[in-house]
Write a protein that holds these residues in place. Structure first.
Motif, PDB file in Angstrom:
ATOM      1  N   ASN A   1       0.813  -1.211  -0.008  1.00  0.00           N
ATOM      2  CA  ASN A   1       0.083   0.175  -0.099  1.00  0.00           C
ATOM      3  C   ASN A   1       1.066   1.378   0.096  1.00  0.00           C
ATOM      4  N   GLU A   2       1.984   1.217   0.883  1.00  0.00           N
ATOM      5  CA  GLU A   2       2.806   2.487   0.905  1.00  0.00           C
ATOM      6  C   GLU A   2       3.778   2.468  -0.473  1.00  0.00           C
ATOM      7  N   ASN A   3       3.699   1.326  -1.187  1.00  0.00           N
ATOM      8  CA  ASN A   3       4.442   1.605  -2.681  1.00  0.00           C
ATOM      9  C   ASN A   3       3.577   2.307  -3.444  1.00  0.00           C
ATOM     10  N   LEU A   4       2.223   2.269  -3.264  1.00  0.00           N
ATOM     11  CA  LEU A   4       1.396   2.884  -4.071  1.00  0.00           C
ATOM     12  C   LEU A   4       1.127   4.533  -3.800  1.00  0.00           C
ATOM     13  N   HIS A   5       1.902   4.651  -2.600  1.00  0.00           N
ATOM     14  CA  HIS A   5       1.882   5.966  -2.342  1.00  0.00           C
ATOM     15  C   HIS A   5       3.296   6.523  -2.477  1.00  0.00           C
ATOM     16  N   GLU A   6       3.957   5.725  -3.356  1.00  0.00           N
ATOM     17  CA  GLU A   6       5.560   5.965  -3.552  1.00  0.00           C
ATOM     18  C   GLU A   6       6.471   6.289  -2.532  1.00  0.00           C
ATOM     19  N   GLY A   7       5.878   5.834  -1.338  1.00  0.00           N
ATOM     20  CA  GLY A   7       6.797   5.842  -0.130  1.00  0.00           C
ATOM     21  C   GLY A   7       6.893   7.206   0.505  1.00  0.00           C
ATOM     22  N   ARG A   8       5.968   8.192   0.114  1.00  0.00           N
ATOM     23  CA  ARG A   8       5.940   9.612   0.809  1.00  0.00           C
ATOM     24  C   ARG A   8       5.888   9.681   1.944  1.00  0.00           C
ATOM     25  N   TYR A   9       4.978   8.381   2.487  1.00  0.00           N
ATOM     26  CA  TYR A   9       4.572   8.755   4.021  1.00  0.00           C
ATOM     27  C   TYR A   9       5.598   8.203   4.886  1.00  0.00           C
ATOM     28  N   LEU A  10       6.381   7.076   4.477  1.00  0.00           N
ATOM     29  CA  LEU A  10       7.601   6.504   5.147  1.00  0.00           C
ATOM     30  C   LEU A  10       8.884   7.464   5.089  1.00  0.00           C
ATOM     31  N   ASP A  11       8.717   8.288   3.799  1.00  0.00           N
ATOM     32  CA  ASP A  11       9.798   9.215   3.876  1.00  0.00           C
ATOM     33  C   ASP A  11       9.674  10.353   5.089  1.00  0.00           C
ATOM     34  N   ARG A  12       8.614  10.301   5.670  1.00  0.00           N
ATOM     35  CA  ARG A  12       8.458  11.427   6.868  1.00  0.00           C
ATOM     36  C   ARG A  12       9.124  11.022   8.128  1.00  0.00           C
ATOM     37  N   SER A  13       9.354   9.641   8.069  1.00  0.00           N
ATOM     38  CA  SER A  13       9.761   8.958   9.407  1.00  0.00           C
ATOM     39  C   SER A  13      11.230   9.426   9.527  1.00  0.00           C
ATOM     40  N   ASN A  14      11.474   9.758  10.930  1.00  0.00           N
ATOM     41  CA  ASN A  14      12.999   9.901  11.050  1.00  0.00           C
ATOM     42  C   ASN A  14      13.718   8.835  12.076  1.00  0.00           C
TER      43      ASN A  14
END
Length: 223
Positions: free
Chosen positions: A112-125
């Motif tokens: 599912n996150e790949n469908l979002h092109e990883g943009r939410y995980l990219d927020r994780s520090n």
């Protein structure tokens, strides 16, 4: 559940929210998951969900972080030091592939996150910190193998790790379409064991040192 009880057990409340959110996000994705349904399933209220995670997107990232952390802790703490390097690679591969098979929720969330092109995980520090122990484990094992003359010395540990995970990931995440397309169900134990053995052999064949005078680099042919 009373608000007073929630305040007395903040970690329990946070954990219940994460578990309820994992179920919702797995089944419905980020867009389809509902904050009110997550709060009800967790036995709390929406206000507490926003208190701990700020937003639905923040909760979604927290769920992904928790699942990546669980995976990294399990594999990164594996003790492979007593095994010969080839056996250590075999054990690590089998362990990772078993984790993928036994945690289909994680695969659904990653897809599912790949469908979002990883943009939410990219927020994780926090996320990139979780991978370090696993890659270090691979690096140490590769170095032991090279020192013993059993592995070639020029292997990038991150590239090797991504390749190893990818072998198991594809077979599990695409098991339904593979079965529909080929007629072979890799969720069946005999097929799973057969392709896993092939994957291990391929990995170990790549790791073998180059013989004197030989060149095992891939040959590029004109198209």
């Amino acid at each position: 559940m009373s608000e007073q009880r929630v305040k007395r057990d903040p970690e329990g409340t946070r954990r219940r929210i994460l578990e309820a959110a994992k179920e919702q996000f797995t089944k419905l994705g980020l867009a389809g998951a509902r904050v009110d349904a997550i709060a009800i399933a967790a036995g709390t209220n929406e206000r507490m969900l926003y208190y701990y995670f700020t937003s639905k997107e923040g909760l979604y990232v927290a769920v992904l972080e928790a699942m990546y952390l669980q995976f990294a802790e399990q594999e990164g703490h594996s003790d492979l030091s007593g095994l010969r390097p080839p056996d250590a690679i075999r054990e690590l591969a089998r362990s990772i592939w078993t984790h993928l098979r036994e945690n289909p929720q994680w695969l659904s969330l990653v897809n599912n996150e790949n469908l979002h092109e990883g943009r939410y995980l990219d927020r994780s520090n926090k996320l990139r910190e979780t991978i370090s122990p696993v890659v270090d484990l691979v690096r140490v094992t590769l170095e032991r193998g090279a020192a013993a003359g059993e592995f070639r010395p020029d292997i990038d540990p991150l590239d090797f790790y991504v390749t190893l995970v990818g072998m198991g990931y594809y077979v599990v995440s695409n098991r339904f379409t593979i079965a529909a397309f080929t007629g072979r169900n890799y969720a069946e134990r005999r097929h799973e064991e057969s392709i896993s053995a092939m994957h291990v052999d391929m990995l170990l064949a790549y790791l073998r040192p180059v013989l004197p005078g030989a060149d095992n680099r891939p040959t590029t042919r004109p198209i």
